[in-house]
Every structure is written in structure tokens, then in C-alpha cells.
Design an enzyme around this catalytic site. Structure first.
Site, PDB file in Angstrom:
ATOM      1  N   GLU A  27       0.801  -1.227   0.000  1.00  0.00           N
ATOM      2  CA  GLU A  27       0.000   0.000   0.000  1.00  0.00           C
ATOM      3  C   GLU A  27       0.827   1.269   0.000  1.00  0.00           C
ATOM      4  O   GLU A  27       0.279   2.362  -0.072  1.00  0.00           O
ATOM      5  CB  GLU A  27      -0.989   0.020   1.188  1.00  0.00           C
ATOM      6  CG  GLU A  27      -0.370   0.192   2.549  1.00  0.00           C
ATOM      7  CD  GLU A  27       0.073  -1.118   3.146  1.00  0.00           C
ATOM      8  OE1 GLU A  27      -0.503  -1.528   4.154  1.00  0.00           O
ATOM      9  OE2 GLU A  27       1.001  -1.738   2.614  1.00  0.00           O
ATOM     10  N   TYR A  30       6.863  -3.362  12.714  1.00  0.00           N
ATOM     11  CA  TYR A  30       5.577  -2.701  12.465  1.00  0.00           C
ATOM     12  C   TYR A  30       5.177  -1.833  13.650  1.00  0.00           C
ATOM     13  O   TYR A  30       5.281  -2.237  14.807  1.00  0.00           O
ATOM     14  CB  TYR A  30       4.498  -3.749  12.187  1.00  0.00           C
ATOM     15  CG  TYR A  30       3.238  -3.165  11.619  1.00  0.00           C
ATOM     16  CD1 TYR A  30       3.273  -2.370  10.470  1.00  0.00           C
ATOM     17  CD2 TYR A  30       2.007  -3.402  12.222  1.00  0.00           C
ATOM     18  CE1 TYR A  30       2.111  -1.822   9.944  1.00  0.00           C
ATOM     19  CE2 TYR A  30       0.840  -2.871  11.695  1.00  0.00           C
ATOM     20  CZ  TYR A  30       0.911  -2.076  10.555  1.00  0.00           C
ATOM     21  OH  TYR A  30      -0.247  -1.535  10.036  1.00  0.00           O
ATOM     22  N   ARG A  58       2.237  -0.392  14.524  1.00  0.00           N
ATOM     23  CA  ARG A  58       0.900  -0.435  15.141  1.00  0.00           C
ATOM     24  C   ARG A  58       0.756  -1.776  15.840  1.00  0.00           C
ATOM     25  O   ARG A  58       0.434  -2.790  15.216  1.00  0.00           O
ATOM     26  CB  ARG A  58      -0.196  -0.235  14.098  1.00  0.00           C
ATOM     27  CG  ARG A  58      -0.158   1.153  13.460  1.00  0.00           C
ATOM     28  CD  ARG A  58      -1.375   1.427  12.593  1.00  0.00           C
ATOM     29  NE  ARG A  58      -1.241   2.701  11.922  1.00  0.00           N
ATOM     30  CZ  ARG A  58      -0.824   2.865  10.674  1.00  0.00           C
ATOM     31  NH1 ARG A  58      -0.479   1.802   9.952  1.00  0.00           N
ATOM     32  NH2 ARG A  58      -0.732   4.060  10.136  1.00  0.00           N
TER      33      ARG A  58
END
Length: 811
Positions: A9, A287, A289
Site C-alpha cells: 500500500e 511494524y 501499530r
């Protein structure tokens, strides 16, 4: 042509991954979400059809059509498609939307996830693909649908019933309520003060500070106590030492990273997550989050080797932290560097500061505790009649025996006390009593608000930054900049603290020798004030860096609490988050959860028609204008709290003025209100004779240069720092000149009939004052002719009012 197509993304993430995969792989980016729920559908059916099991329609975002076309072309050319979007619910939803738009089967299309963008992690993910997890997708859909329903049904109610109301959100509203409640706790706080007695003692050449254990409630009691010390002596009555340890904190979760970055670096939540995302996409950290404090075995081994090599084996203590949050996934990791030996991860100053914080916290989590020694020296007061029972001064010190993890993270301020023994006599060079005030509850910072939201179970790692950004964007909360209000502080000082006997025992000083000489010669010592009194000024109530609710924020919180309690109820909001988790774990059906929420919520919406707008918000009569005898009201208007001179029932139109700075509807006085109605005021004139008037309008304070005529309009300049009640002519002229210069730079061309080519916030455009038109990319703004400008304006669509729904004009 590459046989394998990997879709992520983020373009930055695509570049990093492409470095680790061979020539058989091509990596492209969707650049975030590609579809969203439209405001209106082409066939007229509701975007979220509640009656039809919450059936939801999605549309490709217009700016993503070119991206989709490129992806479709690449999909046709590839033999295998790999979806490598982020591992959270949002990433899973993007993967599903890609399947829908690119005509890929979500049951068979390869889906890969990884906690870090490293060669080994990417290769492992490719070796262990899965398919799209529809439970995670449905959990994301449930959140998105619920937020859409609340926004679309509740916001129109807010527009109609709440003066100046903008909108209301499902998760943002409880956050605003938290801030409003804290502000009211501060307002209701009944301050009190005491007097704290401090001393500066010395023994030989060593000085140290101490405080009296007892505090005094009145100035008189504090003054009498200081005076009683004039001829007192001071003796060490006890020395106690005790060891203590400090342990490092766990590696960062999203929440603790935002808290610590705010506290140590001054970063807001949004800035922290932006920097963390860049570091993740560059392959420098895992990552960002996550609510897990877990570290992989490989990460622990790497950190252990680095600690032993750099600091020695005594600094290593391997730990495995446990997650307190029941919903945290042990398979996920805390935020850590992908290579703990790497000290520099970015050329960007802010990104590097955050990386350094993450790296040091990770190393510290695997390091030995710090060992400290705490020392307390008790000093008794002795009068001529004997030892006092209660007055005991205490000096506290701390030394670091072994720094442990403090070597890389955190600090420990050492307070080293002199080597003293019991019964040692010490002298006082300073004795004072300072007025200290009880502190009200502290306002939330972005970091402490994140901590509170996490404690209450409101929001998740992916939403904290968005919540805090949204409440500020909507104008319900501001980040304070105030330095606080001045406050008087009484300080009492004993003028001659040295006890004569002690001074003799310690060798005395010139002052004592002079006193003895006077005594020997039969002279009376000079009259000296025993206790002096000074008044110092300190500031209290600083809002700098704190989150402060605006009057609009207070109003919306009260309105929702009165009429839509479930929207701002902490337990209810936390329960909704748990239900999203249950959907993700396949323990709850999406539509069942949505129905359970919507049914009682919609009943409240239907009842809202009976809410009387005039009862919403504070409203009180402040007094009457002595000249006109008209009543003055403080109330909420369309643009916030204001003052109103005259009744709306009267034939004569009322006058309006904003509340004075710092005043509230509940507290504004008649004197303040009368002062506010002295505007507009004539400041002076420009060199060419135009009047300059200062006033306050619905958008804030301003100066107006000139008046409206058939051929000209007045020029308005907003006042950002100056008060319209006392701005000088010199400052007004300075602002006027700056505005003229700005307007000159803004105007590219003026054709004389109202049509202009202007420089705007997003580039050059054409306007006639009613309609705006874009300038084609292949045309220079300076080349636009009058005829071309008219043509472009005719072809431009009519501008629609923002908001999508008509708002009733109310004041």
C-alpha cells in the site's frame, strides 16, 4: 516480464521490498486505500443499506483510477499475485478491496504478512503465504460502517440543535468528554496553601539542603517557627541508608511510544506515527501499530550479544515481557529496530530522534536493573531549654551504585550528601519558609490522553493518533500555548539563622566575632528584623503543550451526555472495541453487532426532533447596560460563546460582541461585558486619509481600512496577536502594509470587471467572486487572457456548499 506481482500500500515500502526480492518479482503500490463508501450512490440506494443487512457499496476513489489501471495491467501480465499490505485490519481490508477491484479470488490469492521489512522476514513470508482473512476484513468493515452511520445520522442533529456544532464522532466524542471533565475538575478545584520550611546547612565546607517534615497552614505560624530558630542549634539525630533498584520498562507498544515521544521529544501523536511509519517502510523498525510487548527470540539474542560486547556481561539481564492487554497478540512483536547494532537510521532529524528512542528502549529492556543507595539524614532542632520533639529537618540523597540500564535509557539525578555522623553539630546559613500551593489535576497532554484512552479500552493502536488529530481539527480541542497566570508567593526568611553556640563550635565567622566584640564592650547589638517577608511572582496554570477543550468542545460534550449518552459513555465505547475484536476472532457476527448498536442509537436519533435548541448551552443574564438599560446576555452563538446587548424580542436589533479573552459564559462580569461593547473603535487613519477601525467579528478580531462605497470595498486584516481594544496606530499601519504586499503578490491579473487570476493556497485559479475555475496544466497563469478566463468560468461547475447537507442558519 516478472512472473510474480507483489502489491503493497506504500510506494516507500515497495522500494524497500523490491531490494530483497529477485528479478522474478515486481512490486507495485496501491498508495493506501483504493475504495471508500460514497456519500451518494448512482442508483439512489443508501450507501449503507441498513434494512438489507447493512449491505455496503464501495466506489473507487477518483484519484486512484490511474493506479488501478496500472495494477490491472500488471495483474494480467503476472502468473502469481501476492498481496503484501500491512498486517492489521486496515491492511487486510485493503487486500480484500484489491481482490474485488482486480478480480482476484480472495480464497486463493496469496496473502503475505511480516512484522519487519528485512530480507529474512520477506523470504519467510513468501515461503508461508495464506489467504485474505475475512474475519479481520469484517472487523474493519464493522468499524467503518458504524462510524459512517454515527456520522451521517448524528452530525445533522448536531448542526440543527447545537449552536456552532460541526459534527460528532463515535470514538472522538468520549475523548472530548475526558478533556472537558478534566477542565471542570481544574475549575472546581479549591486551592489551598501551606508554608514549607527549608534550610541550607553546612558542616565544614560542605553544604546541603534539607526540609522540615512539618508544614504550616498559616503565615503567622511559619513566621513564629522561623523566629524560634534564632538561637537554636542543629544536630544530626539519625542517618539511615537503604538500597533500591530500578527496572527498565518494556519495549514500546504504539501507545507507550506515543506517550514517551510526547514526554521526551515533544512529538505529537500524529508526528510520532508519521516518523515511525517512515522508519518501518525503510526497513529500520518493526511494524509500528501493535499492542504487544513481546520480542522474538532472534531479537533478544541480537540485543544480548550487542549489550555484552559493548558494556559487559554484568549489564545483561534477559527478560520476556508479558502483555497486560488480553486482546494483544503474542505472535506480534513490540516496536524495535530490525538491526539493534545500527545507530543511525535516517538523515531526517525527527525520524532519527524517534529511532534512537526506540533503539535505546529496546536495549534497556534486556539490561540489568540499576542499583541505587538512598540516604536520609535527620536533623533535630535544639533550643536553649532542650531538644524539641517535633521539628525535624530531613535531607535526602541518592547515589548510583550500578547504573545498569540507565547507561542507555533514562537518567537518575544524584544528590550526594556530606559524610556526617550521629550527634554531629551543623549550622544553618539559610532558613526560609515558602508558600506552596496545592496543585489541581493536571491537564492532559497528547501522551497522557493516549494512556488514559488505552486504560479505558477506547480506541486501538491504529486509531489513537487519528482520534487526537480529529478532535483538534474539528475545533473541539486546542493545544494550549499559554504561559499561565501570575501568582503572588510569600517567602519568609530568618535574617540571622546562625546559632551563636554552634558557630563557636564550628569556628564561627566574621559576623559572629563582631557580635561577640560588641558584647564584650558592653554595646547593644544592632536592631535587625528577625524574619523578613518578601513577595515573589510565579506563574501557574500553564497550558503550553496541553490539550484544552474549547467552548464548542464543552458544548458538544454536554449535548451528547444529555441526549446521546451511549456515544460518550466510556464503558460502552470500550465494549464496542471488544466486539470488533470478537468479530476479528470469529466469535461474533458482523451484522449482529451492527444491529445491536444501531437499534437503540437510531431510537435516540428519532427522539432528537423534540430537543429545544434554546436549552442547549449555557445562557445567563449578566446585567444591564447603565446607559441604555438594555439587558446583556452571555450565551452560545453560531460561532461560539458571545455577549448580546438587547433582547431578541425587542424591535431594535441586538448588538453582539465576543467574550473577553479568558472569560466564560458562567463567569464573565458586567464590567467585562461593558468593555467588550466599546468596539468598534477608531484607531486612526492611513496616510491617504482612510479610517482604520478595530473590531471583532464572527471569525475573530480584525482591523478594517476604508468603508464600502459603490466603487470600492474595505480591506480587512485579521488580528492574530493584538487586541482590538488597544492596538496602536503604528501596529495597525504595519499590518496594513503587510496585507497590501500580500494582496499584490496574490493578484496575477485583474481584468477590471471582477474577473481575476489569483494565486491561491493550491496554486493559481480564476475567479469572478462567485465562481472559481481551474487553469489547465499546460497554460501558464500569466498567459490567461480575459476571453479565456471568461470561457473557463463558464465551463466550470457551480461550487457546492460544504457539508453535503443544508444547515439551518442560526445565531
Amino acid at each position: 516480464m516478472s512472473k510474480n506481482l507483489v502489491i503493497v500500500e506504500s510506494p516507500a515500502k515497495a522500494k524497500t521490498i523490491e531490494r530483497y526480492l529477485g528479478s522474478d518479482f515486481k512490486v507495485l503500490s496501491s498508495i493506501g486505500h483504493i475504495r471508500s463508501i460514497p456519500k451518494k450512490t448512482k442508483d439512489g440506494t443508501p450507501p449503507v443499506d441498513i434494512k438489507n443487512n447493512f449491505k455496503t457499496q464501495y466506489e473507487v476513489d477518483p484519484e486512484k483510477k490511474k493506479v488501478i489501471a496500472e495494477l490491472k495491467k500488471a495483474v494480467k501480465a503476472a502468473s502469481t499475485v501476492w498481496l503484501a499490505t500491512d498486517e492489521d485490519r486496515e491492511g487486510e481490508a485493503i487486500a480484500w478491496h484489491l481482490c474485488e477491484v482486480l478480480k482476484l479470488d480472495p480464497k486463493t490469492t496469496k496473502r503475505i504478512v511480516f512484522h519487519e521489512i528485512t530480507k529474512s522476514a520477506i523470504e519467510k513470508a513468501v515461503e508461508n503465504p495464506r489467504t485474505v482473512d475475512m474475519n479481520l476484513v469484517e472487523a474493519q468493515q464493522a468499524r467503518q460502517i458504524l462510524d459512517r452511520i454515527v456520522g451521517f445520522e448524528l452530525s445533522p442533529v448536531v448542526w440543527q440543535k447545537v449552536p456552532g456544532g460541526k459534527s460528532a464522532g463515535r470514538v472522538q466524542s468520549p475523548a472530548v468528554r475526558l478533556l472537558v471533565e478534566r477542565e471542570r475538575e481544574i475549575t472546581a478545584f479549591e486551592g489551598s496553601s501551606q508554608f514549607k520550611v527549608s534550610a541550607l546547612f553546612y558542616k565544614d565546607k560542605d553544604e546541603f539542603k534539607a526540609e522540615l517534615k512539618q508544614r504550616f497552614d498559616t503565615e503567622k505560624a511559619a513566621s513564629e517557627f522561623l523566629e524560634s530558630l534564632k538561637n537554636a542549634t542543629f544536630t544530626v539525630s539519625d542517618i539511615s541508608k537503604s538500597p533500591s533498584t530500578r527496572n527498565p520498562g518494556a519495549p514500546f507498544t504504539t501507545s507507550t511510544l506515543q506517550q514517551e515521544a510526547n514526554s521526551k521529544l515533544g512529538f505529537g501523536s500524529k508526528a510520532t506515527m508519521t516518523a515511525a511509519q517512515k522508519l518501518y517502510q525503510a526497513g529500520k523498525i518493526t511494524y509500528m501499530r501493535t499492542d504487544s510487548v513481546n520480542l522474538s527470540g532472534q531479537a533478544i539474542a541480537s540485543a544480548s550479544d550487542h549489550i555484552k560486547r559493548l558494556y559487559g556481561p554484568e549489564y545483561l539481564t534477559v527478560r520476556k515481557f508479558k502483555n497486560k492487554n488480553q486482546s494483544a497478540q503474542e505472535a506480534h512483536e513490540a516496536i524495535r529496530p530490525t538491526d539493534v547494532t545500527l545507530e543511525t537510521a535516517s538523515d531526517n532529524e525527527y525520524d532519527q530522534k524517534l529511532y534512537d528512542l526506540i533503539r535505546r528502549r529496546t536495549l534497556a529492556s534486556q539490561m540489568s536493573p540499576a542499583r541505587l543507595e538512598n540516604t536520609t539524614i535527620s536533623i533535630a532542632v535544639e533550643y536553649e531549654k532542650g531538644k524539641a520533639q517535633n521539628p525535624i529537618f530531613e535531607a535526602k540523597g541518592q547515589t548510583v551504585v550500578f547504573d545498569g540500564f540507565l547507561r542507555v535509557y533514562g537518567t537518575s539525578k544524584e544528590e550526594i550528601l556530606p559524610a556526617l555522623a550521629a550527634n554531629d553539630a551543623v549550622a544553618a546559613s539559610e532558613l526560609s519558609a515558602r508558600q506552596v500551593f496545592a496543585k489541581p489535576p493536571a491537564r492532559y497532554t497528547e501522551g497522557s490522553l493516549v494512556k488514559k484512552l488505552e486504560e479505558l479500552g477506547i480506541g486501538r493502536p491504529s486509531t489513537y493518533a487519528t482520534i487526537i488529530d480529529t478532535v483538534q481539527t474539528r475545533g473541539y480541542v486546542e493545544r494550549g500555548e499559554g504561559e499561565g497566570e501570575p501568582r503572588e508567593v510569600i517567602v519568609l526568611r530568618l535574617s540571622q539563622p546562625q546559632a551563636r553556640g554552634v558557630s563557636r563550635a564550628l569556628g564561627g565567622g566574621a559576623e559572629v566575632l563582631d557580635s561577640l566584640q560588641n558584647e564584650a564592650e558592653g554595646q547593644a547589638p544592632p536592631e535587625v528584623e528577625v524574619v523578613s517577608r518578601d513577595v515573589e511572582i510565579e506563574r501557574t496554570g500553564s497550558t503550553k503543550g496541553k490539550l484544552v477543550p474549547t467552548p464548542s468542545g464543552e458544548l458538544i460534550a454536554d449535548f451528547l451526555s444529555d441526549h446521546f449518552e451511549q456515544i460518550v459513555d466510556y464503558a460502552f465505547t470500550a465494549n464496542v472495541e471488544e466486539e470488533f475484536d470478537a468479530i476479528a476472532d470469529a466469535k461474533l457476527a458482523r451484522n449482529a453487532m451492527l444491529k445491536n448498536f444501531y437499534t437503540p442509537f437510531h431510537e435516540l436519533i428519532e427522539k432528537s426532533g423534540g430537543i429545544d435548541r434554546s436549552t442547549v448551552g449555557a445562557h445567563r443574564e449578566v446585567g444591564a447596560d447603565p446607559k441604555t438599560k438594555k439587558p446583556i446576555f452571555a450565551r452560545f452563538g453560531r460561532f461560539g460563546p458571545m455577549l448580546q446587548l438587547g433582547s431578541q424580542d425587542s424591535d431594535e436589533k441586538p448588538q453582539f460582541a465576543p467574550l473577553p479573552s479568558g472569560a466564560k459564559i458562567e463567569t464573565v462580569t458586567l464590567e467585562q461585558a461593558l468593555e467588550a461593547f466599546k468596539l468598534p473603535r477608531l484607531v486612526g487613519q492611513t496616510p491617504d486619509g482612510q479610517d482604520i477601525r478595530a473590531n471583532v467579528g464572527r471569525f475573530g478580531p480584525f482591523i478594517q481600512i476604508g468603508t464600502k462605497t459603490k466603487t470600492s470595498k474595505p480591506l480587512y486584516v485579521s488580528l492574530k496577536e493584538d487586541d482590538p481594544r488597544d492596538i496602536t496606530l503604528e501596529k495597525a499601519l504595519e499590518l496594513y502594509e503587510a496585507k497590501l504586499k500580500s494582496e499584490a503578490e496574490k493578484n496575477i491579473a485583474d481584468f477590471g470587471d471582477g474577473i481575476k487570476v489569483l494565486n491561491g493556497r493550491y496554486g493559481a485559479y480564476i475567479t469572478d467572486g462567485k465562481k472559481n475555475a481551474k487553469i489547465p496544466k499546460d497554460v501558464k497563469p500569466t498567459d490567461v487572457t480575459h476571453e479565456r478566463a471568461k470561457t473557463l468560468l463558464e465551463e466550470a461547475p457551480t461550487r457546492k456548499a460544504r457539508g453535503g447537507a443544508k444547515r439551518r442558519k442560526t445565531s
